[in-house]
Design a protein around this motif. Structure first.
Motif, PDB file in Angstrom:
ATOM      1  N   GLY A  86       0.816  -1.202   0.000  1.00 31.95           N
ATOM      2  CA  GLY A  86       0.000   0.000   0.000  1.00 31.95           C
ATOM      3  C   GLY A  86       0.850   1.252   0.000  1.00 31.95           C
ATOM      4  N   THR A  87       0.223   2.375   0.263  1.00 32.97           N
ATOM      5  CA  THR A  87       0.907   3.663   0.240  1.00 32.97           C
ATOM      6  C   THR A  87       1.039   4.207   1.658  1.00 32.97           C
ATOM      7  OG1 THR A  87      -0.004   4.155  -1.949  1.00 32.97           O
ATOM      8  CG2 THR A  87       0.852   6.011  -0.664  1.00 32.97           C
ATOM      9  N   LEU A  88       2.250   4.402   2.092  1.00 35.44           N
ATOM     10  CA  LEU A  88       2.508   5.012   3.389  1.00 35.44           C
ATOM     11  C   LEU A  88       2.422   6.522   3.246  1.00 35.44           C
ATOM     12  CD1 LEU A  88       5.539   2.771   4.322  1.00 35.44           C
ATOM     13  CD2 LEU A  88       3.365   2.792   5.550  1.00 35.44           C
ATOM     14  N   PHE A  89       1.737   7.176   4.217  1.00 37.77           N
ATOM     15  CA  PHE A  89       1.628   8.625   4.125  1.00 37.77           C
ATOM     16  C   PHE A  89       1.620   9.251   5.504  1.00 37.77           C
ATOM     17  CE2 PHE A  89      -2.728   7.164   4.457  1.00 37.77           C
ATOM     18  CZ  PHE A  89      -3.410   8.139   5.180  1.00 37.77           C
ATOM     19  N   LEU A  90       1.837  10.553   5.516  1.00 38.80           N
ATOM     20  CA  LEU A  90       1.918  11.325   6.750  1.00 38.80           C
ATOM     21  C   LEU A  90       0.623  12.096   6.965  1.00 38.80           C
ATOM     22  CD1 LEU A  90       4.026  12.206   8.999  1.00 38.80           C
ATOM     23  CD2 LEU A  90       4.349  14.271   7.618  1.00 38.80           C
ATOM     24  N   THR A  91       0.124  12.055   8.184  1.00 43.48           N
ATOM     25  CA  THR A  91      -1.030  12.876   8.538  1.00 43.48           C
ATOM     26  C   THR A  91      -0.776  13.500   9.907  1.00 43.48           C
ATOM     27  OG1 THR A  91      -3.462  12.930   8.630  1.00 43.48           O
ATOM     28  CG2 THR A  91      -2.362  11.063   9.695  1.00 43.48           C
ATOM     29  N   GLY A  92      -1.667  14.403  10.309  1.00 48.82           N
ATOM     30  CA  GLY A  92      -1.456  15.068  11.596  1.00 48.82           C
ATOM     31  C   GLY A  92      -2.327  16.292  11.744  1.00 48.82           C
ATOM     32  N   ASP A  93      -2.106  17.026  12.834  1.00 47.84           N
ATOM     33  CA  ASP A  93      -2.856  18.260  13.071  1.00 47.84           C
ATOM     34  C   ASP A  93      -2.743  19.217  11.894  1.00 47.84           C
ATOM     35  OD1 ASP A  93      -3.653  17.717  15.815  1.00 47.84           O
ATOM     36  OD2 ASP A  93      -1.571  18.035  16.363  1.00 47.84           O
ATOM     37  N   PHE A  94      -1.574  19.295  11.309  1.00 46.16           N
ATOM     38  CA  PHE A  94      -1.322  20.312  10.289  1.00 46.16           C
ATOM     39  C   PHE A  94      -2.139  20.068   9.024  1.00 46.16           C
ATOM     40  CE2 PHE A  94       1.487  16.995   8.880  1.00 46.16           C
ATOM     41  CZ  PHE A  94       1.645  17.172   7.525  1.00 46.16           C
ATOM     42  N   ARG A  95      -2.686  18.853   8.849  1.00 41.85           N
ATOM     43  CA  ARG A  95      -3.562  18.602   7.701  1.00 41.85           C
ATOM     44  C   ARG A  95      -4.908  18.013   8.123  1.00 41.85           C
ATOM     45  NH1 ARG A  95      -2.092  13.314   4.440  1.00 41.85           N
ATOM     46  NH2 ARG A  95      -3.450  14.439   3.008  1.00 41.85           N
ATOM     47  N   GLY A 146       1.227  17.451  15.959  1.00 44.13           N
ATOM     48  CA  GLY A 146       1.448  16.029  16.160  1.00 44.13           C
ATOM     49  C   GLY A 146       1.234  15.326  14.844  1.00 44.13           C
ATOM     50  N   VAL A 147       2.051  14.325  14.544  1.00 41.50           N
ATOM     51  CA  VAL A 147       1.935  13.617  13.271  1.00 41.50           C
ATOM     52  C   VAL A 147       1.939  12.111  13.514  1.00 41.50           C
ATOM     53  CG1 VAL A 147       3.102  15.486  12.023  1.00 41.50           C
ATOM     54  CG2 VAL A 147       4.436  13.533  12.834  1.00 41.50           C
ATOM     55  N   LYS A 148       1.347  11.392  12.565  1.00 42.15           N
ATOM     56  CA  LYS A 148       1.361   9.934  12.581  1.00 42.15           C
ATOM     57  C   LYS A 148       1.532   9.420  11.158  1.00 42.15           C
ATOM     58  CE  LYS A 148      -1.217   8.623  16.736  1.00 42.15           C
ATOM     59  NZ  LYS A 148      -2.326   7.773  17.249  1.00 42.15           N
ATOM     60  N   VAL A 149       1.966   8.172  11.071  1.00 40.73           N
ATOM     61  CA  VAL A 149       2.092   7.498   9.779  1.00 40.73           C
ATOM     62  C   VAL A 149       0.888   6.588   9.602  1.00 40.73           C
ATOM     63  CG1 VAL A 149       3.485   5.916   8.403  1.00 40.73           C
ATOM     64  CG2 VAL A 149       4.595   7.590   9.912  1.00 40.73           C
ATOM     65  N   ARG A 150       0.298   6.617   8.421  1.00 39.70           N
ATOM     66  CA  ARG A 150      -0.805   5.737   8.089  1.00 39.70           C
ATOM     67  C   ARG A 150      -0.505   4.998   6.790  1.00 39.70           C
ATOM     68  NH1 ARG A 150      -5.985   9.651   9.557  1.00 39.70           N
ATOM     69  NH2 ARG A 150      -5.874   9.399  11.818  1.00 39.70           N
ATOM     70  N   LEU A 151      -1.210   3.900   6.607  1.00 45.16           N
ATOM     71  CA  LEU A 151      -1.040   3.070   5.420  1.00 45.16           C
ATOM     72  C   LEU A 151      -2.360   2.984   4.671  1.00 45.16           C
ATOM     73  CD1 LEU A 151       0.496   0.965   3.670  1.00 45.16           C
ATOM     74  CD2 LEU A 151      -0.276  -0.769   5.309  1.00 45.16           C
ATOM     75  N   HIS A 152      -2.350   3.439   3.417  1.00 45.48           N
ATOM     76  CA  HIS A 152      -3.527   3.357   2.553  1.00 45.48           C
ATOM     77  C   HIS A 152      -3.425   2.074   1.747  1.00 45.48           C
ATOM     78  CE1 HIS A 152      -6.336   4.394  -0.725  1.00 45.48           C
ATOM     79  NE2 HIS A 152      -6.904   5.194   0.168  1.00 45.48           N
ATOM     80  N   HIS A 153      -4.316   1.115   2.036  1.00 48.09           N
ATOM     81  CA  HIS A 153      -4.275  -0.189   1.374  1.00 48.09           C
ATOM     82  C   HIS A 153      -4.856  -0.103  -0.031  1.00 48.09           C
ATOM     83  CE1 HIS A 153      -3.253  -2.274   5.150  1.00 48.09           C
ATOM     84  NE2 HIS A 153      -4.106  -1.443   5.738  1.00 48.09           N
ATOM     85  N   PRO A 154      -4.516  -1.071  -0.885  1.00 50.86           N
ATOM     86  CA  PRO A 154      -5.060  -1.076  -2.254  1.00 50.86           C
ATOM     87  C   PRO A 154      -6.585  -1.117  -2.288  1.00 50.86           C
ATOM     88  CG  PRO A 154      -3.167  -2.542  -2.112  1.00 50.86           C
ATOM     89  CD  PRO A 154      -3.469  -2.093  -0.707  1.00 50.86           C
ATOM     90  N   ASP A 155      -7.234  -1.689  -1.241  1.00 51.58           N
ATOM     91  CA  ASP A 155      -8.699  -1.754  -1.238  1.00 51.58           C
ATOM     92  C   ASP A 155      -9.346  -0.488  -0.688  1.00 51.58           C
ATOM     93  OD1 ASP A 155      -8.205  -1.899   1.459  1.00 51.58           O
ATOM     94  OD2 ASP A 155      -9.185  -3.831   1.778  1.00 51.58           O
ATOM     95  N   GLY A 156      -8.547   0.528  -0.375  1.00 51.56           N
ATOM     96  CA  GLY A 156      -9.077   1.804   0.096  1.00 51.56           C
ATOM     97  C   GLY A 156      -9.150   1.951   1.596  1.00 51.56           C
ATOM     98  N   THR A 157      -8.941   0.872   2.347  1.00 48.37           N
ATOM     99  CA  THR A 157      -8.939   0.974   3.803  1.00 48.37           C
ATOM    100  C   THR A 157      -7.622   1.571   4.287  1.00 48.37           C
ATOM    101  OG1 THR A 157      -8.108  -1.288   4.053  1.00 48.37           O
ATOM    102  CG2 THR A 157     -10.511  -0.969   4.042  1.00 48.37           C
TER     103      THR A 157
END
Length: 244
Positions: free
Chosen positions: A18-27, A54-65
């Motif tokens: 999947g796609t690893l991405f950054l999220t957090g307060d700033f977005r 504050g930031v965290k790493v999330r993973l967007h799976h191919p099925d959209g979850t």
């Protein structure tokens, strides 16, 4: 605006599909990669100098979850704190991913409640998590805490860290200021129960008056019966964010 580089470090052998991405307060804790997908283990972002986020790493799976980073036991992990002071590099180490284990087996860092009871409420059964300092069993000043899932132990918390209310209250008791704590966990109705006006997050149906009436007409009488009367001047409500 300064350019901040976020460099990602994953546990060995845990590179997921999947796609690893950054999220957090700033977005606004966005749940899609957008322009913040990691490329070769890095994300670059232009953020105003002085930004505290504050930031965290999330993973967007191919099925959209989407799966969010967690601790080594599959539970929630606290956000990585970031302070922008000019251009710089932020190292982000991911301990694991949230999964069905939900933190089971994680060493406890904070004291749990001494007792849990369930009271009837208009919205259904309401858990009440109770704590009092050692050696104080009679009537005490009463501290009612909203977001009771965050108050004591880390397991059920929203952010992976508890308030450690028992530790703080025990310190106060040892200094001569004992109190009893009654913490009220909340579920997905948090926006309805805490916000006293209708808006999108509570489906334009505030339940704050109903909640306040229940505190007065059900919770306080029950605690009075269990532990003895407490004058109104010795009762306080405490919360954070919507709960505040």
């Amino acid at each position: 605006m300064p350019e901040v580089r976020f460099r990602l470090h994953l546990p060995p052998g845990s590179l997921p599909a999947g796609t690893l991405f950054l999220t957090g307060d700033f977005r606004g804790w966005a749940a899609e990669p957008g322009p913040f997908a990691f490329v070769q283990g890095e994300v670059r972002a232009n953020l105003p100098d002085g930004t505290l986020t504050g930031v965290k790493v999330r993973l967007h799976h191919p099925d959209g979850t989407v799966t969010e980073e967690g601790d080594a036991w599959g539970g929630r992990a606290p956000a990585h704190p970031v302070v922008v002071r000019g251009p710089g590099l932020v190292e982000l180490t991911v301990a694991g991913w949230q999964d069905a284990r939900a933190g089971q087996g994680r060493p406890v860092r904070s004291a749990p409640p001494r007792q849990e009871v369930t009271l009837a409420a208009p919205w259904g059964p309401q858990r009440v998590r109770l704590w009092w300092p050692t050696g104080h069993d009679g009537p005490l000043p009463l501290l009612i805490l909203h977001d009771g899932q965050n108050v004591f132990d880390e397991g059920p918390t929203f952010a992976g860290e508890s308030w450690d209310a028992a530790g703080a209250a025990q310190t106060l008791a040892e200094a001569g200021w004992p109190c009893r704590v009654a913490a009220l966990p909340v579920n997905e109705d948090r926006s309805r129960r805490y916000v006293p006006f209708p808006f999108e997050l509570n489906a334009f149906a505030s339940g704050a008056d109903e909640y306040a009436d229940w505190l007065r007409d059900a919770l306080l009488p029950d605690l009075r019966e269990r532990f003895g009367p407490v004058p109104a001047s010795h009762v306080a409500l405490v919360g954070s964010s919507f709960g505040g």
